[in-house]
Scaffold this motif. Structure first.
Motif, short mmCIF file in Angstrom:
data_model
loop_
_atom_site.label_atom_id
_atom_site.label_comp_id
_atom_site.label_asym_id
_atom_site.label_seq_id
_atom_site.Cartn_x
_atom_site.Cartn_y
_atom_site.Cartn_z
N GLU A 32 23.45 55.79 71.65
CA GLU A 32 24.73 56.35 72.10
C GLU A 32 25.84 55.55 71.44
N VAL A 33 26.97 56.21 71.17
CA VAL A 33 28.05 55.53 70.45
C VAL A 33 29.30 55.50 71.32
N CYS A 34 29.10 55.25 72.58
CA CYS A 34 30.25 55.19 73.48
C CYS A 34 29.92 54.21 74.60
N GLY A 35 30.80 53.24 74.80
CA GLY A 35 30.56 52.21 75.82
C GLY A 35 30.46 52.80 77.22
N PHE A 140 39.39 54.00 70.14
CA PHE A 140 38.86 55.00 69.20
C PHE A 140 39.83 56.18 69.12
N GLU A 141 39.36 57.27 68.57
CA GLU A 141 40.18 58.48 68.43
C GLU A 141 40.69 58.97 69.79
N THR A 142 40.02 58.55 70.87
CA THR A 142 40.36 59.00 72.21
C THR A 142 41.74 58.53 72.66
N THR A 143 42.02 57.24 72.44
CA THR A 143 43.29 56.68 72.91
C THR A 143 44.38 56.75 71.85
N ALA A 144 43.98 57.00 70.61
CA ALA A 144 44.95 56.98 69.52
C ALA A 144 46.10 57.99 69.68
N PRO A 145 45.86 59.23 70.19
CA PRO A 145 47.00 60.16 70.29
C PRO A 145 48.12 59.65 71.20
N PRO A 192 29.78 60.82 71.01
CA PRO A 192 30.73 60.33 72.02
C PRO A 192 31.60 61.46 72.57
N GLY A 193 31.37 61.83 73.82
CA GLY A 193 32.06 62.97 74.43
C GLY A 193 33.57 62.86 74.43
N HIS A 194 34.11 61.66 74.76
CA HIS A 194 35.57 61.52 74.83
C HIS A 194 36.20 61.69 73.45
N VAL A 195 35.59 61.03 72.46
CA VAL A 195 36.12 61.12 71.10
C VAL A 195 36.11 62.59 70.64
N CYS A 196 34.99 63.28 70.94
CA CYS A 196 34.87 64.67 70.50
C CYS A 196 35.81 65.60 71.26
N THR A 197 36.22 65.21 72.47
CA THR A 197 37.21 66.01 73.19
C THR A 197 38.49 66.09 72.37
N VAL A 198 38.83 65.01 71.70
CA VAL A 198 40.04 64.98 70.85
C VAL A 198 39.74 65.56 69.47
N MET A 199 38.64 65.11 68.85
CA MET A 199 38.42 65.41 67.43
C MET A 199 37.50 66.61 67.19
N GLY A 200 36.89 67.15 68.28
CA GLY A 200 35.88 68.18 68.07
C GLY A 200 34.63 67.54 67.48
N PHE A 201 33.70 68.40 67.01
CA PHE A 201 32.51 67.80 66.40
C PHE A 201 32.25 68.30 64.99
N SER A 248 29.81 70.77 76.78
CA SER A 248 30.65 71.93 76.43
C SER A 248 31.76 72.18 77.46
N ARG A 249 31.67 71.55 78.64
CA ARG A 249 32.77 71.76 79.60
C ARG A 249 34.03 71.01 79.18
N SER A 250 33.91 70.13 78.17
CA SER A 250 35.09 69.39 77.73
C SER A 250 35.33 69.48 76.22
#
Ligand code: SF4
Length: 362
Positions: A32-35, A140-145, A192-201, A248-250
């Motif tokens: 997994e790539v998410c803490g 990561f990309e999650t908090t960057a925006p 990483p679900g959070h990162v992909c919420t922002v960046m997609g996959f 997929s819910r997020s």
């Protein structure tokens, strides 16, 4: 609790674990790539629920853990300057630099404050026009925006006393580094679900094709992770290598387009040093030239400060899935959450802290 309990149902968890056990015929190593996912895996004992053939290793998914030593040293240097109000998320205050940490800097008189968002730092800058307010932008990309938005807003308001240490890292280049290493053991990734919420996959298509590795974007609840593991095991056993989306819910394929727009407006991709691992090409964000006036490292002239990692900490191997935290000789003895030697023992998302907290050493 609605929308949480249904993802923690022990009977369903047991049923998914049994499904995995029926499917698996040989050994597989998954990362997994998410803490946040690491902590769920440890907290709910998912690693212990899986058949012995499925081994979980933990990737560089904790942004605090991969922030390089010299970045912490730069933060301490800036925080210690007269007239500076230094702001940061709480986790970063205890991350050791080469000599001390931000808590110790505060004890020595530096004005170091914990904030819960970069917009709080911006508010402080408005309220203190005679002080320099600096925000430690880690993530990561999650908090960057949100951090990009704070800088964009500061420019729009013409604030002269706000700046940011931009220490953002990007997930796909780190996965590429792990996959390209001759010592790589990872055969499938929980994305990483959070990162992909922002960046997609969409960014992961290339990795899947190039390395023929299955990636399943996963959520953060126990059943999310078990389901993601079941999907990975199914792909591996059937000889498939695809990108699939459990969360997929997020998460959708394109991600959050307005968030990506503000990222592109304020940041540009650059090489970035990762703690213990070294420099990874195109793996970070730095502020674009138009926003240089808000770049704390340029404003305070500390771009060239470098530092060496403590030899005893094997976090580089832990973060690449080559060792487990319990393999570290310092784990739980010379390195504990109260007296951490390395960042993975400090952060609430760190793998070493997760193993310590959930008694994997006992
Ligand atoms: S236990 Fe401490 S010293 Fe060992 S790898 Fe983890 S953070 Fe580093």
């Amino acid at each position: 609790m609605k929308y949480v309990d249904e993802y923690r149902d022990p009977k369903v968890a047991q049923a998914i674990a049994e499904k995995i056990a029926r499917k698996v015929t040989r050994n597989w190593v998954l990362m997994e790539v998410c803490g946040g996912q690491t902590h769920t895996l440890m907290r709910y004992g998912i690693d212990e629920l899986l058949p012995k053939e499925v081994e979980l290793v933990h990737g560089p998914g904790c942004p605090v853990c991969v922030t390089p030593l010299e970045m912490v040293d730069r933060a301490i240097r800036i925080a210690s300057l007269p007239g500076v109000i230094f702001t940061s998320y709480g986790d970063m205050l205890r991350v050791p630099g080469s000599q001390s940490d931000l808590f110790q800097a505060r004890a020595r008189g530096a004005d170091v404050r914990i904030v819960y968002s970069p917009l709080e730092a911006l508010k402080l800058a408005r309220e203190n026009p005679d002080r320099q307010v600096v925000f430690f932008g880690v993530g990561f990309e999650t908090t960057a925006p949100a951090n990009a938005m704070a800088v964009w807003q500061a420019k729009r308001e013409g604030l002269k006393d706000f700046s940011m240490i931009a220490a953002h890292v990007l997930v796909p280049p780190a996965m590429r580094l792990i996959l390209g290493s001759p010592s790589n053991r990872v055969q499938g990734f929980i994305g990483p679900g959070h990162v992909c919420t922002v960046m997609g996959f969409q960014e992961y298509d290339e990795l899947v094709k190039e390395f023929r590795i299955p990636i399943v974007v996963g959520g953060f609840e126990p059943l999310d992770l078990l389901e993601a593991i079941a999907m990975l095991v199914a792909q591996l056993e059937e000889g498939r290598a695809e990108i699939e989306n459990q969360y997929s819910r997020s998460v959708n394929y394109e991600g959050n387009l307005p968030a990506q727009r503000i990222l592109r407006e304020v940041f540009e991709v650059s090489d970035r040093k990762w703690r213990g691992i070294g420099s990874i090409e195109d793996s970070g964000y730095r502020l674009r030239g138009e926003y240089a006036a808000f770049d704390a490292e340029r404003v305070f002239g500390l771009e060239d400060l470098n530092a060496e990692e403590p030899e005893e900490c094997i976090s580089a191997l832990v973060l690449q899935g080559l060792k487990k935290p319990v393999d570290c000789p310092a784990f739980g003895t010379r390195c504990t959450p109260m007296k951490p030697l390395g960042a993975p023992m400090v952060s609430t998302e760190g793998a070493c802290a997760a193993y310590y907290q959930y008694r994997r050493h006992a």
